[in-house]
Design a protein around this motif. Structure first.
Motif, PDB file in Angstrom:
ATOM      1  N   LEU A  34       0.815  -1.219   0.000  1.00 20.79           N
ATOM      2  CA  LEU A  34       0.000   0.000   0.000  1.00 20.79           C
ATOM      3  C   LEU A  34       0.848   1.268   0.000  1.00 20.79           C
ATOM      4  CD1 LEU A  34      -2.862  -0.933   2.497  1.00 20.79           C
ATOM      5  CD2 LEU A  34      -2.965  -0.876  -0.010  1.00 20.79           C
ATOM      6  N   GLU A  35       2.077   1.183   0.523  1.00 18.70           N
ATOM      7  CA  GLU A  35       2.974   2.335   0.587  1.00 18.70           C
ATOM      8  C   GLU A  35       3.959   2.407  -0.581  1.00 18.70           C
ATOM      9  OE1 GLU A  35       2.547   4.787   2.736  1.00 18.70           O
ATOM     10  OE2 GLU A  35       0.808   3.655   3.434  1.00 18.70           O
ATOM     11  N   ALA A  36       3.975   1.380  -1.423  1.00 22.84           N
ATOM     12  CA  ALA A  36       4.915   1.351  -2.554  1.00 22.84           C
ATOM     13  C   ALA A  36       4.568   2.442  -3.557  1.00 22.84           C
ATOM     14  CB  ALA A  36       4.880  -0.014  -3.233  1.00 22.84           C
ATOM     15  N   LEU A  63     -17.330  -3.790   5.583  1.00 23.95           N
ATOM     16  CA  LEU A  63     -16.140  -3.404   6.339  1.00 23.95           C
ATOM     17  C   LEU A  63     -15.076  -2.773   5.452  1.00 23.95           C
ATOM     18  CD1 LEU A  63     -15.770  -6.463   8.748  1.00 23.95           C
ATOM     19  CD2 LEU A  63     -16.746  -4.210   9.233  1.00 23.95           C
ATOM     20  N   TRP A  64     -14.858  -3.317   4.242  1.00 18.50           N
ATOM     21  CA  TRP A  64     -13.766  -2.798   3.408  1.00 18.50           C
ATOM     22  C   TRP A  64     -14.200  -1.668   2.482  1.00 18.50           C
ATOM     23  CZ3 TRP A  64     -14.346  -2.998  -1.802  1.00 18.50           C
ATOM     24  CH2 TRP A  64     -15.105  -4.007  -2.364  1.00 18.50           C
ATOM     25  N   ALA A  65     -15.455  -1.557   2.162  1.00 22.30           N
ATOM     26  CA  ALA A  65     -15.913  -0.544   1.200  1.00 22.30           C
ATOM     27  C   ALA A  65     -16.179   0.778   1.914  1.00 22.30           C
ATOM     28  CB  ALA A  65     -17.157  -1.038   0.477  1.00 22.30           C
ATOM     29  N   ASN A  66     -15.101   1.442   2.285  1.00 25.73           N
ATOM     30  CA  ASN A  66     -15.211   2.701   3.012  1.00 25.73           C
ATOM     31  C   ASN A  66     -14.148   3.671   2.509  1.00 25.73           C
ATOM     32  OD1 ASN A  66     -12.709   2.023   4.247  1.00 25.73           O
ATOM     33  ND2 ASN A  66     -13.788   0.782   5.749  1.00 25.73           N
ATOM     34  N   ASP A  67     -13.954   4.730   3.232  1.00 24.43           N
ATOM     35  CA  ASP A  67     -12.985   5.750   2.829  1.00 24.43           C
ATOM     36  C   ASP A  67     -11.543   5.237   2.837  1.00 24.43           C
ATOM     37  OD1 ASP A  67     -15.045   7.554   2.529  1.00 24.43           O
ATOM     38  OD2 ASP A  67     -14.782   8.438   4.511  1.00 24.43           O
ATOM     39  N   ASP A  68     -11.270   4.115   3.513  1.00 25.61           N
ATOM     40  CA  ASP A  68      -9.922   3.574   3.589  1.00 25.61           C
ATOM     41  C   ASP A  68      -9.577   2.640   2.433  1.00 25.61           C
ATOM     42  OD1 ASP A  68      -9.521   4.910   5.978  1.00 25.61           O
ATOM     43  OD2 ASP A  68     -10.221   3.227   7.186  1.00 25.61           O
ATOM     44  N   TYR A  69     -10.577   2.213   1.665  1.00 25.15           N
ATOM     45  CA  TYR A  69     -10.307   1.297   0.558  1.00 25.15           C
ATOM     46  C   TYR A  69      -9.423   2.003  -0.460  1.00 25.15           C
ATOM     47  CZ  TYR A  69     -11.067  -1.987  -3.288  1.00 25.15           C
ATOM     48  OH  TYR A  69     -10.890  -2.879  -4.321  1.00 25.15           O
ATOM     49  N   GLU A  70      -8.403   1.289  -0.940  1.00 26.81           N
ATOM     50  CA  GLU A  70      -7.397   1.926  -1.794  1.00 26.81           C
ATOM     51  C   GLU A  70      -7.962   2.474  -3.101  1.00 26.81           C
ATOM     52  OE1 GLU A  70      -6.822  -2.609  -1.886  1.00 26.81           O
ATOM     53  OE2 GLU A  70      -7.048  -1.101  -0.349  1.00 26.81           O
ATOM     54  N   PHE A  71      -8.986   1.873  -3.651  1.00 27.48           N
ATOM     55  CA  PHE A  71      -9.591   2.368  -4.898  1.00 27.48           C
ATOM     56  C   PHE A  71     -10.843   3.183  -4.580  1.00 27.48           C
ATOM     57  CE2 PHE A  71      -7.324  -1.474  -6.382  1.00 27.48           C
ATOM     58  CZ  PHE A  71      -6.543  -0.901  -7.365  1.00 27.48           C
TER      59      PHE A  71
END
Length: 188
Positions: A34-36, A63-71
C-alpha cells in the motif's frame, strides 16, 4: 480512453488461491504494498475497478468498502444476481452490479474511468473472460516467493492459441514481491 489492466497476485507455482480458496499466504506484504510508490501511482491513475462477485464477497464489503479502501472510484461487480444489500459508497466509491456480461462491465467501467485506467482485480473467472474476449490491454502479475502446491490457477480456461503476451516491465514492488507487466495482443 485509458487502458484496461487485469492484475493478480500469484504464487511461484502459478496459483492465486490455495486448495482451501484462501489467498492469505500471497499478501504478507500488504501494508508495504500500500505504501509502494508504484502502487500509489497505479491507484491514482485508476478511474474504475471491475471485480467478480467472489472477490467482492471475499471479505465483508460493509467493512472494506469505506474511505480507507485503496480504490476510491466506481466499482463494477460482475455477477449473475446482485446482492439485496450493499454499501452505498461515499461520493467517490460506488458499486454497480453488472448482470449482462463482461463486455458490459468493461464498457461501463471505461465510460466511468474516462481517460484513466480500468483495473480488473479478479477473480480468476472474471480475468479469464476478459482475456479470452480481448478486452484487456495489459496483464499485471505480482509474483510472491511462495509455493502453494495446488489451488486455483489464473491461467486455466484461456484460449492460449489466440492470446499473446509481450513483457514490458519487471520491477521489485516490495521487499518480497516482483511485478511483471505484459502487453496483450491477440492473433487471428
Amino acid at each position: 480512453m485509458g487502458k484496461v489492466i487485469a492484475g493478480m497476485t500469484m504464487s511461484l507455482d502459478g496459483f492465486i488461491q490455495d486448495r482451501n480458496g484462501s489467498a492469505r499466504k500471497l499478501s504478507p506484504d500488504f501494508e508495504e504494498l500500500l505504501e509502494a510508490p508504484s502502487f500509489k501511482e497505479m491507484t491514482a491513475n485508476t478511474g474504475a475497478v471491475i471485480m467478480g462477485r467472489n472477490v467482492y464477497e471475499m471479505a465483508d464489503p460493509f467493512l472494506w468498502a469505506n474511505d480507507d479502501y485503496e480504490f476510491q472510484v466506481p466499482v463494477f461487480v460482475l455477477t449473475h444476481t446482485p446482492p439485496a444489500r450493499y454499501p452505498q459508497g461515499n461520493g467517490k466509491l460506488s458499486f454497480t452490479f453488472v448482470t449482462d456480461g463482461v463486455e458490459s462491465a468493461v464498457s461501463q467501467a471505461k465510460k466511468a474511468a474516462g481517460d484513466k485506467m480500468v483495473q480488473i482485480i479478479g477473480g480468476a473467472s472474471t480475468i479469464q473472460q476478459c482475456l479470452n474476449s480481448g478486452l484487456c490491454d495489459e496483464l499485471l502479475i505480482d509474483m510472491m516467493p511462495v509455493l502453494l502446491g495446488e489451488g486455483l490457477s489464473l491461467f486455466e480456461n484461456l484460449d492460449t492459441d489466440k492470446l499473446k503476451l509481450e513483457r514490458t516491465k519487471v520491477a521489485e514492488t516490495t521487499s518480497i514481491r516482483t511485478s511483471m507487466t505484459f502487453r496483450i495482443t491477440r492473433t487471428i
